[in-house]
Design a protein around this motif. Structure first.
Motif, PDB file in Angstrom:
ATOM      1  N   MET A   1     -44.049  17.203   4.139  1.00 24.61           N
ATOM      2  CA  MET A   1     -44.537  18.073   5.217  1.00 24.61           C
ATOM      3  C   MET A   1     -43.819  19.424   5.163  1.00 24.61           C
ATOM      4  SD  MET A   1     -44.573  17.334   9.274  1.00 24.61           S
ATOM      5  CE  MET A   1     -45.432  15.793   9.125  1.00 24.61           C
ATOM      6  N   GLN A   2     -44.599  20.475   5.297  1.00 26.97           N
ATOM      7  CA  GLN A   2     -44.022  21.813   5.196  1.00 26.97           C
ATOM      8  C   GLN A   2     -43.262  22.183   6.475  1.00 26.97           C
ATOM      9  OE1 GLN A   2     -46.914  24.893   4.916  1.00 26.97           O
ATOM     10  NE2 GLN A   2     -45.309  26.444   4.779  1.00 26.97           N
ATOM     11  N   PRO A   3     -41.962  22.533   6.343  1.00 24.07           N
ATOM     12  CA  PRO A   3     -41.224  22.890   7.550  1.00 24.07           C
ATOM     13  C   PRO A   3     -41.621  24.265   8.082  1.00 24.07           C
ATOM     14  CG  PRO A   3     -39.770  22.936   5.617  1.00 24.07           C
ATOM     15  CD  PRO A   3     -41.135  22.596   5.132  1.00 24.07           C
ATOM     16  N   ILE A   4     -41.544  24.407   9.392  1.00 24.00           N
ATOM     17  CA  ILE A   4     -41.876  25.660  10.065  1.00 24.00           C
ATOM     18  C   ILE A   4     -40.568  26.338  10.444  1.00 24.00           C
ATOM     19  CG2 ILE A   4     -42.934  26.602  12.175  1.00 24.00           C
ATOM     20  CD1 ILE A   4     -45.031  25.464  10.361  1.00 24.00           C
ATOM     21  N   GLN A   5     -40.373  27.562   9.978  1.00 25.35           N
ATOM     22  CA  GLN A   5     -39.119  28.266  10.273  1.00 25.35           C
ATOM     23  C   GLN A   5     -38.916  28.405  11.777  1.00 25.35           C
ATOM     24  OE1 GLN A   5     -38.811  31.929   8.120  1.00 25.35           O
ATOM     25  NE2 GLN A   5     -38.321  30.866   6.217  1.00 25.35           N
ATOM     26  N   THR A   6     -37.683  28.114  12.193  1.00 21.85           N
ATOM     27  CA  THR A   6     -37.398  28.096  13.633  1.00 21.85           C
ATOM     28  C   THR A   6     -37.213  29.490  14.214  1.00 21.85           C
ATOM     29  OG1 THR A   6     -35.007  28.004  13.312  1.00 21.85           O
ATOM     30  CG2 THR A   6     -36.185  25.894  13.389  1.00 21.85           C
ATOM     31  N   PRO A  20     -40.726  20.194  11.946  1.00 17.45           N
ATOM     32  CA  PRO A  20     -41.876  19.572  11.298  1.00 17.45           C
ATOM     33  C   PRO A  20     -43.180  20.144  11.876  1.00 17.45           C
ATOM     34  CG  PRO A  20     -40.715  17.984  12.712  1.00 17.45           C
ATOM     35  CD  PRO A  20     -39.942  19.249  12.748  1.00 17.45           C
ATOM     36  N   LYS A  21     -44.066  20.559  10.985  1.00 14.77           N
ATOM     37  CA  LYS A  21     -45.312  21.232  11.400  1.00 14.77           C
ATOM     38  C   LYS A  21     -46.161  20.325  12.304  1.00 14.77           C
ATOM     39  CE  LYS A  21     -48.946  23.867   9.033  1.00 14.77           C
ATOM     40  NZ  LYS A  21     -49.907  24.216   9.767  1.00 14.77           N
ATOM     41  N   GLY A  22     -46.686  20.905  13.341  1.00 18.37           N
ATOM     42  CA  GLY A  22     -47.622  20.181  14.203  1.00 18.37           C
ATOM     43  C   GLY A  22     -46.975  19.259  15.217  1.00 18.37           C
ATOM     44  N   LYS A  23     -45.654  19.241  15.251  1.00 17.48           N
ATOM     45  CA  LYS A  23     -44.977  18.333  16.174  1.00 17.48           C
ATOM     46  C   LYS A  23     -44.636  19.030  17.486  1.00 17.48           C
ATOM     47  CE  LYS A  23     -45.153  14.777  13.621  1.00 17.48           C
ATOM     48  NZ  LYS A  23     -44.372  14.174  12.609  1.00 17.48           N
ATOM     49  N   ASP A 134     -56.931  30.803  18.112  1.00 22.00           N
ATOM     50  CA  ASP A 134     -56.321  30.412  16.845  1.00 22.00           C
ATOM     51  C   ASP A 134     -54.783  30.437  16.927  1.00 22.00           C
ATOM     52  OD1 ASP A 134     -56.163  29.607  14.222  1.00 22.00           O
ATOM     53  OD2 ASP A 134     -56.261  31.652  13.418  1.00 22.00           O
ATOM     54  N   ILE A 135     -54.253  29.740  17.934  1.00 22.01           N
ATOM     55  CA  ILE A 135     -52.804  29.697  18.166  1.00 22.01           C
ATOM     56  C   ILE A 135     -52.165  28.668  17.233  1.00 22.01           C
ATOM     57  CG2 ILE A 135     -51.020  29.135  19.883  1.00 22.01           C
ATOM     58  CD1 ILE A 135     -52.565  31.691  20.579  1.00 22.01           C
ATOM     59  N   GLN A 136     -51.051  29.041  16.634  1.00 16.67           N
ATOM     60  CA  GLN A 136     -50.362  28.100  15.744  1.00 16.67           C
ATOM     61  C   GLN A 136     -48.989  27.665  16.240  1.00 16.67           C
ATOM     62  OE1 GLN A 136     -51.113  29.627  11.580  1.00 16.67           O
ATOM     63  NE2 GLN A 136     -52.470  30.787  12.893  1.00 16.67           N
ATOM     64  N   ARG A 137     -48.392  28.493  17.110  1.00 16.97           N
ATOM     65  CA  ARG A 137     -47.095  28.107  17.704  1.00 16.97           C
ATOM     66  C   ARG A 137     -47.196  28.267  19.209  1.00 16.97           C
ATOM     67  NH1 ARG A 137     -42.041  30.122  14.098  1.00 16.97           N
ATOM     68  NH2 ARG A 137     -42.966  29.843  12.051  1.00 16.97           N
ATOM     69  N   ILE A 138     -46.604  27.332  19.919  1.00 16.74           N
ATOM     70  CA  ILE A 138     -46.690  27.400  21.374  1.00 16.74           C
ATOM     71  C   ILE A 138     -45.330  27.082  21.996  1.00 16.74           C
ATOM     72  CG2 ILE A 138     -47.576  25.029  21.583  1.00 16.74           C
ATOM     73  CD1 ILE A 138     -49.470  26.120  23.750  1.00 16.74           C
ATOM     74  N   ALA A 139     -45.022  27.770  23.087  1.00 16.46           N
ATOM     75  CA  ALA A 139     -43.781  27.497  23.831  1.00 16.46           C
ATOM     76  C   ALA A 139     -44.143  27.272  25.290  1.00 16.46           C
ATOM     77  CB  ALA A 139     -42.831  28.688  23.705  1.00 16.46           C
ATOM     78  N   ILE A 140     -43.628  26.182  25.865  1.00 14.09           N
ATOM     79  CA  ILE A 140     -43.831  25.889  27.289  1.00 14.09           C
ATOM     80  C   ILE A 140     -42.459  25.998  27.937  1.00 14.09           C
ATOM     81  CG2 ILE A 140     -44.723  24.222  28.976  1.00 14.09           C
ATOM     82  CD1 ILE A 140     -46.842  24.621  26.898  1.00 14.09           C
ATOM     83  N   ASP A 141     -42.310  26.886  28.932  1.00 16.55           N
ATOM     84  CA  ASP A 141     -40.956  27.182  29.428  1.00 16.55           C
ATOM     85  C   ASP A 141     -40.932  27.314  30.947  1.00 16.55           C
ATOM     86  OD1 ASP A 141     -38.255  27.846  29.272  1.00 16.55           O
ATOM     87  OD2 ASP A 141     -38.639  29.958  28.895  1.00 16.55           O
ATOM     88  N   PRO A 142     -40.365  26.354  31.680  1.00 18.48           N
ATOM     89  CA  PRO A 142     -40.031  24.988  31.269  1.00 18.48           C
ATOM     90  C   PRO A 142     -41.066  24.015  31.816  1.00 18.48           C
ATOM     91  CG  PRO A 142     -38.873  25.537  33.263  1.00 18.48           C
ATOM     92  CD  PRO A 142     -39.826  26.670  32.993  1.00 18.48           C
ATOM     93  N   GLY A 171     -52.677  20.547  16.925  1.00 16.60           N
ATOM     94  CA  GLY A 171     -52.261  20.981  15.587  1.00 16.60           C
ATOM     95  C   GLY A 171     -51.174  22.042  15.609  1.00 16.60           C
ATOM     96  N   CYS A 172     -50.872  22.580  16.786  1.00 17.81           N
ATOM     97  CA  CYS A 172     -49.811  23.585  16.910  1.00 17.81           C
ATOM     98  C   CYS A 172     -48.442  22.949  16.766  1.00 17.81           C
ATOM     99  CB  CYS A 172     -49.812  24.196  18.311  1.00 17.81           C
ATOM    100  SG  CYS A 172     -51.132  25.319  18.618  1.00 17.81           S
ATOM    101  N   THR A 173     -47.470  23.745  16.375  1.00 15.94           N
ATOM    102  CA  THR A 173     -46.090  23.310  16.478  1.00 15.94           C
ATOM    103  C   THR A 173     -45.601  23.812  17.839  1.00 15.94           C
ATOM    104  OG1 THR A 173     -45.943  23.620  14.105  1.00 15.94           O
ATOM    105  CG2 THR A 173     -43.851  23.310  15.295  1.00 15.94           C
ATOM    106  N   SER A 174     -45.094  22.918  18.677  1.00 14.84           N
ATOM    107  CA  SER A 174     -44.778  23.285  20.059  1.00 14.84           C
ATOM    108  C   SER A 174     -43.315  23.051  20.405  1.00 14.84           C
ATOM    109  CB  SER A 174     -45.604  22.480  21.061  1.00 14.84           C
ATOM    110  OG  SER A 174     -46.773  21.973  20.530  1.00 14.84           O
TER     111      SER A 174
END
Ligand code: ATP
Ligand code: MG
Length: 248
Positions: A1-6, A20-23, A134-142, A171-174
């Motif tokens: 699995m391709q890692p997503i840079q933090t 980990p992508k998509g997690k 077409d969102i690929q990264r998501i942040a929920i705070d808090p 499918g997003c990394t969250s």
């Protein structure tokens, strides 16, 4: 699995390359630990690599978040103008919010005319935005404040699980931030830690009269990771982890 840079210097090393992508990963920390900074660095690094990010603010408005981060000089407004970073203002979901009569705001646009205060409604709206934009990264705070509406542990568990599952299915990394309810190293685990696929803990404690900040990858399903406490600092350029150093 391709890692997503933090987007956080040193953190990729603890994770074997990145998230980990998509997690769906939980960021647990005490007030002022740097959760918002870590989440923003994650979205910013994605935006700069043409991965569109969505920042969902639950406690503070996007304006307040941007003001607090202003001193880092990240030019968040530019990323927003370029459409690489979107802000969803969900502060109306909070219990007791003065904004309860208005809908969710995507940027300056009210995207829900009729306020419906359920977590399911928020989840459905997020899924729609993720697809349409077409969102690929998501942040929920808090996530903390919307879960406070469930008194019963079983209902709370169900709502949390629905939230996490829906984010994973998108499918997003969250990254989802939550408050650390006790700061001791020997503490009880919180419900959300069991339900998410990864947990990053941000500790602050006093040792010999000094405040020490330490980060720990508590779990990351499917990934070999460093589980040690590692020191981190917040400086004028942002949050940085020291992956080879020990805390004590
Ligand atoms: N320019 C800066 N230089 C150094 N440290 C800073 C700077 N700006 C903020 N900080 C540190 O970052 C902390 C705030 O980080 P952040 O807002 O990410 O915390 P948080 O975990 O999201 O807190 P909360 O639970 O209140 O939302 C401040 O308490 C301060 O210690
Ligand atoms: Mg914060």
């Amino acid at each position: 699995m391709q890692p997503i840079q933090t987007g956080t210097k040193g953190l990729d090393d603890l994770l074997g390359g990145g998230f980990p992508k998509g997690k769906c990963i939980l960021v647990v920390g005490s007030p002022g630990a740097g959760k918002t900074i870590l989440l923003t660095q994650f979205l910013k690094s994605g935006a700069l690599a043409d991965e569109r990010g969505l920042y969902v603010t639950m406690d503070e408005t996007p304006e307040q978040i941007k003001n607090n981060l202003f001193s880092f000089g990240w030019n968040i407004d530019k990323l927003e103008e370029d459409g690489k970073l979107l802000f969803l203002d969900a502060t109306m979901m909070r219990q007791g919010s003065l904004r309860r009569q208005s809908g969710l705001l995507l940027g300056h646009e009210e995207i829900t005319s009729e306020p419906r205060m359920t977590v399911r409604f928020l989840v459905e709206t997020l899924s729609r935005i993720i697809k349409e934009e077409d969102i690929q990264r998501i942040a929920i705070d808090p996530i903390t404040s919307i879960m406070l509406r469930y008194d019963q542990p079983s209902r709370r568990r169900r709502a949390m699980l629905m939230f996490f599952e829906s984010l994973t299915q998108s499918g997003c990394t969250s990254l989802v931030s939550t408050e650390l309810r006790t700061s001791m190293l020997r503490r009880a685990f919180q419900l959300e830690e069991f339900l998410s696929q990864g947990v990053i803990l941000m500790h602050m404690f006093v040792h010999s009269g000094n405040v020490i900040r330490a980060i720990q990858v508590e779990k990351m399903r499917g990934t070999a990771h460093d589980a040690q406490l590692r020191p981190y600092q917040i400086t004028s350029t942002g949050l940085e982890v020291y992956p080879k150093d020990r805390v004590f």
